[in-house]
Design an enzyme around this catalytic site. Sequence first.
Site, PDB file in Angstrom:
ATOM      1  N   ARG A  80       0.820  -1.207   0.000  1.00 56.48           N
ATOM      2  CA  ARG A  80       0.000   0.000   0.000  1.00 56.48           C
ATOM      3  C   ARG A  80       0.862   1.268   0.000  1.00 56.48           C
ATOM      4  O   ARG A  80       0.489   2.275   0.606  1.00 56.48           O
ATOM      5  CB  ARG A  80      -0.970   0.004   1.197  1.00 56.48           C
ATOM      6  CG  ARG A  80      -1.807  -1.271   1.342  1.00 56.48           C
ATOM      7  CD  ARG A  80      -2.821  -1.449   0.228  1.00 56.48           C
ATOM      8  NE  ARG A  80      -3.885  -0.493   0.288  1.00 56.48           N
ATOM      9  CZ  ARG A  80      -5.055  -0.694   0.884  1.00 56.48           C
ATOM     10  NH1 ARG A  80      -5.313  -1.832   1.459  1.00 56.48           N
ATOM     11  NH2 ARG A  80      -5.985   0.229   0.885  1.00 56.48           N
ATOM     12  N   ARG A 130      -2.928   7.072   1.268  1.00 53.63           N
ATOM     13  CA  ARG A 130      -3.344   8.253   2.036  1.00 53.63           C
ATOM     14  C   ARG A 130      -2.314   8.829   2.981  1.00 53.63           C
ATOM     15  O   ARG A 130      -2.481   9.945   3.463  1.00 53.63           O
ATOM     16  CB  ARG A 130      -4.612   7.923   2.829  1.00 53.63           C
ATOM     17  CG  ARG A 130      -5.843   7.848   1.969  1.00 53.63           C
ATOM     18  CD  ARG A 130      -6.975   7.180   2.702  1.00 53.63           C
ATOM     19  NE  ARG A 130      -6.585   5.818   3.007  1.00 53.63           N
ATOM     20  CZ  ARG A 130      -7.359   4.926   3.593  1.00 53.63           C
ATOM     21  NH1 ARG A 130      -8.568   5.265   3.979  1.00 53.63           N
ATOM     22  NH2 ARG A 130      -6.933   3.707   3.827  1.00 53.63           N
ATOM     23  N   ARG A 158      -6.804  13.028  -4.075  1.00 56.88           N
ATOM     24  CA  ARG A 158      -7.982  12.332  -3.537  1.00 56.88           C
ATOM     25  C   ARG A 158      -9.058  13.321  -3.073  1.00 56.88           C
ATOM     26  O   ARG A 158     -10.251  12.995  -3.091  1.00 56.88           O
ATOM     27  CB  ARG A 158      -7.508  11.439  -2.390  1.00 56.88           C
ATOM     28  CG  ARG A 158      -8.566  10.631  -1.687  1.00 56.88           C
ATOM     29  CD  ARG A 158      -9.136   9.527  -2.542  1.00 56.88           C
ATOM     30  NE  ARG A 158     -10.048   8.734  -1.745  1.00 56.88           N
ATOM     31  CZ  ARG A 158     -11.291   9.099  -1.468  1.00 56.88           C
ATOM     32  NH1 ARG A 158     -11.766  10.231  -1.940  1.00 56.88           N
ATOM     33  NH2 ARG A 158     -12.058   8.326  -0.725  1.00 56.88           N
ATOM     34  N   ASP A 167      -7.078  -1.858  -7.378  1.00 63.13           N
ATOM     35  CA  ASP A 167      -7.633  -2.500  -6.189  1.00 63.13           C
ATOM     36  C   ASP A 167      -8.011  -3.934  -6.497  1.00 63.13           C
ATOM     37  O   ASP A 167      -8.339  -4.269  -7.644  1.00 63.13           O
ATOM     38  CB  ASP A 167      -8.856  -1.741  -5.662  1.00 63.13           C
ATOM     39  CG  ASP A 167      -9.116  -2.083  -4.204  1.00 63.13           C
ATOM     40  OD1 ASP A 167      -8.485  -1.454  -3.325  1.00 63.13           O
ATOM     41  OD2 ASP A 167      -9.904  -3.002  -3.942  1.00 63.13           O
ATOM     42  N   TYR A 175     -15.398 -10.757   0.526  1.00 63.19           N
ATOM     43  CA  TYR A 175     -16.133  -9.507   0.283  1.00 63.19           C
ATOM     44  C   TYR A 175     -17.474  -9.789  -0.386  1.00 63.19           C
ATOM     45  O   TYR A 175     -18.504  -9.224  -0.020  1.00 63.19           O
ATOM     46  CB  TYR A 175     -15.312  -8.552  -0.592  1.00 63.19           C
ATOM     47  CG  TYR A 175     -14.211  -7.872   0.194  1.00 63.19           C
ATOM     48  CD1 TYR A 175     -14.513  -6.867   1.108  1.00 63.19           C
ATOM     49  CD2 TYR A 175     -12.894  -8.259   0.051  1.00 63.19           C
ATOM     50  CE1 TYR A 175     -13.517  -6.268   1.856  1.00 63.19           C
ATOM     51  CE2 TYR A 175     -11.882  -7.657   0.793  1.00 63.19           C
ATOM     52  CZ  TYR A 175     -12.210  -6.670   1.695  1.00 63.19           C
ATOM     53  OH  TYR A 175     -11.222  -6.082   2.439  1.00 63.19           O
TER      54      TYR A 175
HETATM   55  O1  CP3 Z   1      -0.115  -1.056  -2.647  1.00 60.21           O
HETATM   56  C1  CP3 Z   1      -0.397  -0.073  -3.360  1.00 60.21           C
HETATM   57  O2  CP3 Z   1       0.097   1.041  -3.174  1.00 60.21           O
HETATM   58  C2  CP3 Z   1      -1.296  -0.290  -4.569  1.00 60.21           C
HETATM   59  C3  CP3 Z   1      -2.661   0.001  -4.348  1.00 60.21           C
HETATM   60  C4  CP3 Z   1      -3.574  -0.931  -3.548  1.00 60.21           C
HETATM   61  C5  CP3 Z   1      -4.836  -0.468  -3.088  1.00 60.21           C
HETATM   62  N1  CP3 Z   1      -5.512  -1.524  -2.590  1.00 60.21           N
HETATM   63  C6  CP3 Z   1      -5.322   0.902  -3.201  1.00 60.21           C
HETATM   64  C7  CP3 Z   1      -6.354   1.364  -2.256  1.00 60.21           C
HETATM   65  C8  CP3 Z   1      -3.486  -2.288  -3.220  1.00 60.21           C
HETATM   66  C9  CP3 Z   1      -2.341  -3.265  -3.432  1.00 60.21           C
HETATM   67  C10 CP3 Z   1      -4.726  -2.650  -2.631  1.00 60.21           C
HETATM   68  C11 CP3 Z   1      -5.053  -4.031  -2.208  1.00 60.21           C
HETATM   69  C12 CP3 Z   1      -6.263  -4.252  -1.418  1.00 60.21           C
HETATM   70  N2  CP3 Z   1      -7.491  -3.657  -1.540  1.00 60.21           N
HETATM   71  C13 CP3 Z   1      -6.386  -5.245  -0.425  1.00 60.21           C
HETATM   72  C14 CP3 Z   1      -5.287  -6.202  -0.036  1.00 60.21           C
HETATM   73  C15 CP3 Z   1      -4.265  -5.535   0.803  1.00 60.21           C
HETATM   74  C16 CP3 Z   1      -4.597  -5.491   2.277  1.00 60.21           C
HETATM   75  O3  CP3 Z   1      -4.524  -4.378   2.814  1.00 60.21           O
HETATM   76  O4  CP3 Z   1      -4.878  -6.534   2.836  1.00 60.21           O
HETATM   77  C17 CP3 Z   1      -7.682  -5.188   0.094  1.00 60.21           C
HETATM   78  C18 CP3 Z   1      -8.246  -6.051   1.195  1.00 60.21           C
HETATM   79  C19 CP3 Z   1      -8.369  -4.194  -0.629  1.00 60.21           C
HETATM   80  C20 CP3 Z   1      -9.806  -3.792  -0.512  1.00 60.21           C
HETATM   81  C21 CP3 Z   1      -9.933  -2.401  -0.073  1.00 60.21           C
HETATM   82  N3  CP3 Z   1      -9.666  -1.303  -0.870  1.00 60.21           N
HETATM   83  C22 CP3 Z   1     -10.348  -1.937   1.183  1.00 60.21           C
HETATM   84  C23 CP3 Z   1     -10.719  -2.823   2.349  1.00 60.21           C
HETATM   85  C24 CP3 Z   1     -10.352  -0.545   1.125  1.00 60.21           C
HETATM   86  C25 CP3 Z   1     -10.862   0.404   2.171  1.00 60.21           C
HETATM   87  C26 CP3 Z   1      -9.946   0.455   3.325  1.00 60.21           C
HETATM   88  C27 CP3 Z   1      -8.825   1.381   3.053  1.00 60.21           C
HETATM   89  O5  CP3 Z   1      -7.666   0.964   3.124  1.00 60.21           O
HETATM   90  O6  CP3 Z   1      -9.130   2.548   2.754  1.00 60.21           O
HETATM   91  C28 CP3 Z   1      -9.864  -0.154  -0.144  1.00 60.21           C
HETATM   92  C29 CP3 Z   1      -9.654   1.220  -0.652  1.00 60.21           C
HETATM   93  C30 CP3 Z   1      -8.283   1.536  -1.130  1.00 60.21           C
HETATM   94  N4  CP3 Z   1      -7.546   0.739  -1.963  1.00 60.21           N
HETATM   95  C31 CP3 Z   1      -7.556   2.735  -0.875  1.00 60.21           C
HETATM   96  C32 CP3 Z   1      -6.372   2.645  -1.594  1.00 60.21           C
HETATM   97  C33 CP3 Z   1      -5.284   3.669  -1.715  1.00 60.21           C
HETATM   98  C34 CP3 Z   1      -8.030   3.902  -0.046  1.00 60.21           C
HETATM   99  C35 CP3 Z   1      -8.898   4.749  -0.905  1.00 60.21           C
HETATM  100  C36 CP3 Z   1      -9.057   6.149  -0.383  1.00 60.21           C
HETATM  101  O7  CP3 Z   1      -8.205   6.987  -0.714  1.00 60.21           O
HETATM  102  O8  CP3 Z   1     -10.035   6.388   0.309  1.00 60.21           O
END
Ligand code: CP3
Length: 340
Positions: free
Chosen positions: A21, A25, A34, A70, A147
Amino acid sequence: MRFLEACARRPVDATPVWVMRQAGRYLPEYRAIRDKLSFIEMCKRPDVAAEVTLQPLRRFDLDAAIVFADILLPLEGMGIGFHFVSEGGPVIDKPVRAAADLAGIRALDPARDVPYLIETINLVRRELADSVPLIGFAGAPFTLASYVVEGGHSKDYAAIKTLIYSDPDTFDRLMRMLSDAVVAYLLAQVDAGAQALQLFDSWVGWLSPYDYERHALPYVRSVIERVKGRAPLIYFANGAAGMLPLVATAGSDVVGVDWRSDLDRAWAELGDGIAVQGNLDPVVLLGPAAAIEPRVADILHRAGARPGHIFNLGHGVLPSTPPDNVKYLVDAVHRLSAAS
Ligand code: CP3
């Protein structure tokens, strides 16, 4: 490129490091974009997604980029609608709870359903040239299914476990559809230029080893078999400290280990034929920089002289992380590993 060498368990001049990640943020330059666009809009605009992919690489001496996307994106094209609620995370419009709920689900066609991701990868590869490799990724089938069945994040995973126990046939059909989609999603990313792949199995640690072996692992294995040889593959099995010998049989080149295990013990359980990625507790990065170095040194010491260690966090970087601590981490990994 150190990262790819380490995936192949070849010796490197310093331990490669990237951060799960890493685009997100905790970076003010991410939040500035964002503030104007939703997360999904950011993913669907290749110029924006490429920019955000590159943001952490401008600040830190990272050994890999990971494409901004994502794990849930393939669901939309499959006919499984979802949206994000602020603070609450993802919400699935119509969770799958019975055989009839599978009727509207179709196969993923990456060119039709995720053209923006393919374009983002093209743009990022052009920018990176041969500086560092680009990682593509997907959710592993069980994590995606969690999910789709729970309808969002879950405290206990009761809905998906109940589906496994009460209607294993519907669960199996859903898992097969998701596995096929994951394969198509990963191969499309390789075709577009991704040089390595990571499968995120974020919630598999909520399964007992008994159920993991029967109801999650076979699908991961089938996904890996179908992408094997196209690009090195990292399998991140979060919460799987109690079942690492099973995780090792999934067939990945690299296993991502969370912070709940000591790296040397985890590696002993996985076996020498596998490269290992991990495993600093992400919360360490919230504290003072002085608290980081001893923990980095400990992990590097546990990895020892064996080739095939990729440094990373044990889960994603937290939004409240000071960016300077990420810089400190990346530099410390290089400095300490090059000296040893
Ligand atoms: O790693 C990176 O920088 C690449 C981007 C990336 C995102 N999601 C962007 C994202 C990656 C590799 C993911 C994977 C992801 N997404 C997972 C597996 C990784 C882990 O943490 O276990 C999962 C479970 C998700 C599903 C998901 N997407 C959730 C549960 C959420 C909301 C919670 C949160 O972290 O905000 C997201 C949203 C998300 N995906 C954001 C980002 C940058 C946040 C979005 C925002 O700016 O509000």
